[in-house]
Design an enzyme around this catalytic site. Structure first.
Site, PDB file in Angstrom:
ATOM      1  N   VAL A  48      -0.710  -6.601   3.222  1.00 55.57           N
ATOM      2  CA  VAL A  48      -2.064  -6.908   2.762  1.00 55.57           C
ATOM      3  C   VAL A  48      -1.918  -7.894   1.600  1.00 55.57           C
ATOM      4  O   VAL A  48      -1.439  -7.522   0.529  1.00 55.57           O
ATOM      5  CB  VAL A  48      -2.804  -5.637   2.299  1.00 55.57           C
ATOM      6  CG1 VAL A  48      -4.195  -5.987   1.777  1.00 55.57           C
ATOM      7  CG2 VAL A  48      -2.884  -4.616   3.427  1.00 55.57           C
ATOM      8  N   GLU A  49      -2.294  -9.138   1.836  1.00 52.98           N
ATOM      9  CA  GLU A  49      -2.179 -10.164   0.802  1.00 52.98           C
ATOM     10  C   GLU A  49      -3.386 -10.140  -0.131  1.00 52.98           C
ATOM     11  O   GLU A  49      -4.415  -9.529   0.163  1.00 52.98           O
ATOM     12  CB  GLU A  49      -2.043 -11.543   1.438  1.00 52.98           C
ATOM     13  CG  GLU A  49      -0.741 -11.718   2.172  1.00 52.98           C
ATOM     14  CD  GLU A  49      -0.566 -13.090   2.786  1.00 52.98           C
ATOM     15  OE1 GLU A  49       0.572 -13.389   3.192  1.00 52.98           O
ATOM     16  OE2 GLU A  49      -1.544 -13.870   2.870  1.00 52.98           O
ATOM     17  N   ALA A  52      -4.604 -13.304  -5.671  1.00 54.21           N
ATOM     18  CA  ALA A  52      -3.814 -13.312  -6.903  1.00 54.21           C
ATOM     19  C   ALA A  52      -2.400 -12.854  -6.571  1.00 54.21           C
ATOM     20  O   ALA A  52      -2.054 -11.690  -6.732  1.00 54.21           O
ATOM     21  CB  ALA A  52      -4.459 -12.398  -7.943  1.00 54.21           C
ATOM     22  N   TYR A  53      -1.588 -13.803  -6.026  1.00 54.26           N
ATOM     23  CA  TYR A  53      -0.182 -13.463  -5.768  1.00 54.26           C
ATOM     24  C   TYR A  53       0.414 -12.953  -7.060  1.00 54.26           C
ATOM     25  O   TYR A  53       0.100 -13.471  -8.107  1.00 54.26           O
ATOM     26  CB  TYR A  53       0.604 -14.697  -5.322  1.00 54.26           C
ATOM     27  CG  TYR A  53       0.423 -15.128  -3.885  1.00 54.26           C
ATOM     28  CD1 TYR A  53       0.139 -14.247  -2.877  1.00 54.26           C
ATOM     29  CD2 TYR A  53       0.564 -16.467  -3.538  1.00 54.26           C
ATOM     30  CE1 TYR A  53      -0.001 -14.657  -1.565  1.00 54.26           C
ATOM     31  CE2 TYR A  53       0.427 -16.893  -2.226  1.00 54.26           C
ATOM     32  CZ  TYR A  53       0.147 -15.989  -1.247  1.00 54.26           C
ATOM     33  OH  TYR A  53       0.018 -16.403   0.041  1.00 54.26           O
ATOM     34  N   CYS A  58       3.485  -4.995   0.764  1.00 54.75           N
ATOM     35  CA  CYS A  58       4.290  -5.161   1.971  1.00 54.75           C
ATOM     36  C   CYS A  58       3.967  -4.070   2.994  1.00 54.75           C
ATOM     37  O   CYS A  58       3.500  -2.987   2.636  1.00 54.75           O
ATOM     38  CB  CYS A  58       5.776  -5.096   1.624  1.00 54.75           C
ATOM     39  SG  CYS A  58       6.363  -6.432   0.575  1.00 54.75           S
ATOM     40  N   GLU A  60       6.073  -2.260   4.659  1.00 56.50           N
ATOM     41  CA  GLU A  60       6.917  -1.089   4.445  1.00 56.50           C
ATOM     42  C   GLU A  60       6.321  -0.174   3.383  1.00 56.50           C
ATOM     43  O   GLU A  60       6.325   1.046   3.527  1.00 56.50           O
ATOM     44  CB  GLU A  60       8.331  -1.518   4.018  1.00 56.50           C
ATOM     45  CG  GLU A  60       9.057  -2.354   5.053  1.00 56.50           C
ATOM     46  CD  GLU A  60       8.825  -3.853   4.920  1.00 56.50           C
ATOM     47  OE1 GLU A  60       9.685  -4.619   5.375  1.00 56.50           O
ATOM     48  OE2 GLU A  60       7.779  -4.278   4.363  1.00 56.50           O
ATOM     49  N   CYS A  95      12.138  -6.883   2.288  1.00 57.90           N
ATOM     50  CA  CYS A  95      12.479  -7.572   1.046  1.00 57.90           C
ATOM     51  C   CYS A  95      13.276  -6.614   0.151  1.00 57.90           C
ATOM     52  O   CYS A  95      13.380  -5.415   0.441  1.00 57.90           O
ATOM     53  CB  CYS A  95      11.208  -8.063   0.350  1.00 57.90           C
ATOM     54  SG  CYS A  95      10.203  -6.741  -0.402  1.00 57.90           S
ATOM     55  N   CYS A  98      11.291  -3.563  -1.090  1.00 54.49           N
ATOM     56  CA  CYS A  98      11.057  -2.557  -0.038  1.00 54.49           C
ATOM     57  C   CYS A  98      12.339  -1.822   0.320  1.00 54.49           C
ATOM     58  O   CYS A  98      12.302  -0.636   0.645  1.00 54.49           O
ATOM     59  CB  CYS A  98      10.427  -3.212   1.184  1.00 54.49           C
ATOM     60  SG  CYS A  98       8.682  -3.598   0.898  1.00 54.49           S
TER      61      CYS A  98
END
Length: 139
Positions: A48-49, A52-53, A58, A60, A95, A98
């Site tokens: 779920v993006e 605001a990065y 993720c 997982e 990643c 995760c």
């Protein structure tokens, strides 16, 4: 215990279904993950993006949260699938963050299943993905 092809395919099917529900309007890279807990139940999650990065989550992490919400705390195995929004699945390993989250609930022997672009399945232990790791037993 040997992994049956049917059980493994059910895990990948749950991961693929979760991938189809992912919210990735910025990267358009959809990821789904499915966990089989110590009791054999499957729990899935998707990425779920967020505009605001790096506030997104993720797949997982979503699957782990679903597992914990269902009352389980042991990851026996996890399947992860990912790839472009309108493309085939690509090899999509967890990643680093995760991997550590899986370590919290899976231990070193948890199996991580990844599907290659050609459909072949690659299975690794978490110890292979996160060697010399730090876990709950260190505290």
């Amino acid at each position: 215990m040997p992994q049956s092809a049917v059980a493994l395919e059910a895990l990948f099917a749950a991961a693929a279904a979760a991938r189809a529900r992912a919210y990735a309007p910025y990267s358009r890279f959809l990821v789904g993950a499915a966990i089989r807990d110590g009791d054999g139940r499957i729990h899935a999650g998707c990425n779920v993006e967020n505009a605001a990065y790096p506030l997104g989550t993720c797949a997982e992490a979503g699957a782990i949260a679903a597992m914990v919400l269902a009352g389980a705390t042991e990851i026996a195995e996890i399947a992860v699938v990912g790839g472009p929004e309108h493309g085939a699945e690509l090899l999509c390993p967890p990643c680093g963050g995760c991997r550590q989250k899986i370590r919290e609930f899976g231990g070193l022997t948890a199996r991580v299943h990844l599907r290659e672009a050609d459909g072949r399945i690659r299975t690794l232990t978490l110890d292979e993905l996160l060697p010399i790791s730090f876990g709950p037993e260190h505290l």
